[in-house]
Design a protein around this motif. Sequence first.
Motif, PDB file in Angstrom:
ATOM      1  N   GLU A   1      -3.760 -15.465 -25.680  1.00 44.39           N
ATOM      2  CA  GLU A   1      -3.802 -14.131 -26.294  1.00 44.39           C
ATOM      3  C   GLU A   1      -4.595 -13.166 -25.422  1.00 44.39           C
TER       4      GLU A   1
ATOM      5  N   HIS B   1       2.323  -6.711 -24.843  1.00 42.72           N
ATOM      6  CA  HIS B   1       1.566  -7.936 -25.116  1.00 42.72           C
ATOM      7  C   HIS B   1       2.519  -9.142 -25.179  1.00 42.72           C
ATOM      8  N   GLU B   2       3.610  -8.981 -25.908  1.00 41.51           N
ATOM      9  CA  GLU B   2       4.578 -10.087 -26.019  1.00 41.51           C
ATOM     10  C   GLU B   2       5.177 -10.439 -24.656  1.00 41.51           C
TER      11      GLU B   2
ATOM     12  N   HIS C   1       3.039 -12.738 -22.664  1.00 47.25           N
ATOM     13  CA  HIS C   1       3.193 -14.172 -22.926  1.00 47.25           C
ATOM     14  C   HIS C   1       4.288 -14.771 -22.039  1.00 47.25           C
TER      15      HIS C   1
ATOM     16  N   HIS D   1      -5.214 -16.679 -33.084  1.00 47.58           N
ATOM     17  CA  HIS D   1      -5.659 -15.471 -32.400  1.00 47.58           C
ATOM     18  C   HIS D   1      -7.186 -15.335 -32.491  1.00 47.58           C
TER      19      HIS D   1
HETATM   20 ZN   LIG Z   1       0.175 -12.887 -28.654  1.00 50.90          ZN
END
Ligand SMILES: [Zn+2]
Length: 416
Positions: free
Chosen positions: A358, A280-281, A284, A402
């Motif tokens: 997100e 997930h990171e 980004h 988020h």
């Molecule tokens: Zn995130």
Amino acid sequence: MDQLHNFTLIFLTMMVISTLLRIYLSQRQINFVTKHRAQVPDSFADKISLKDHQKAADYTTSKVRFGRLPLAYEVALLLIWTLGGGLQWLDQNILTLDLNPVLTGITVILAFTFISAALDLPFTIYSTFVIEEKFGFNRTTIKTFIIDMFKGSLLGLVIGVPLLYIILWLMEQSGDQWWIYAWLVISGFSLFMMWVYPTWIAPIFNKFEPLEEGETLNRITSLLTRCGFNSNGIFVIDGSKRSSHGNAYFSGFGRNKRIVFFDTLLKMLSDDELEAVLAHELGHFKKKHIIKGMAISFATTLLALAVLAWLMKAEWFYSSLGVEHASTYMALLLFTLVMPVFTFIFQPLFSIFSRKNEFEADAFAAQQTDAKYLIHALVGLYRENASTLTPDPVYSAFYDSHPPAPVRIAHLNAHA
Ligand SMILES: [Zn+2]
């Protein structure tokens, strides 16, 4: 005289509107969370116990309730500093020292910062040692708290004073275009800070250790290779020194990027889940959210400086906010103090941008790993951090970067 009256009125009106809005939002959040306290939402029923759900509800409402006191205090202080003559008093006293304009400015701003920090201290203490403590999250000892405060202030002085010096000097000396030069300095400075933060600043507060060899490291390394991501190391920090909340982040840019896991997170999650969180990171980064975020922040800084440059020349800006003499540093100080009153209503715009990011990062993680692991990890984090699964949608649109838990999990399920 008319303009003076007008701007005081506009300022007061906006202050009343934003304060009432914040109180209204907090009440909505308390009502909504309380209304849903009795039952775990269906989509979480097999994953979160009623006891954990109610702990999250109580933790959330405690924080929101407590937040109202500093809110009222903040409004009172803002009025005292401006219309109440607080800044005027500070300015008058420091002018008697007869320093040059830049040094006078630095002294006024430092005195203001110091007094404000001291006035805020009771709330920080209460939040850390009472609220966090009550729900079992606090790990900060009084010693760590004091050392942090000391290190933080020292760092603020070492980094902040030279920057402030340059900005005030530009405001005084570089003519009508000062705000463009100041913008270049601030932008360059923030890039520099991002670059030095992982290796020089963060270690002042936490111990960094390379992640141990083993299955976890192998999994992470292979994910990084798969995504074509270069980093300057994978580290574990002693987040548990201050709090039991878990987290993971990237910092730095270019070759100076670090991947950082809180020790608390490593304990909380399995290897599959950690891999999903990292994916997930990475999302980004891959989707250029960091760069877009920076571009937005540079653009808003430029806009803010342009407005400040215009206000600085207007006599009414000072007099309508309780300050008698126009000066560069008072313009800067008044602007920073008063601006949030006008910008609070725009906060949902930033939430929208951040939520879109997100969702994109979640979709990326679902491509790289199995979405079910990210779901597991998130549910685990919601539980351990006692984050509410049922935030009020309107409150959330103002305050949360988020998406609310059910929305986010549903989105991930669609990718599973
Ligand atoms: Zn995130």
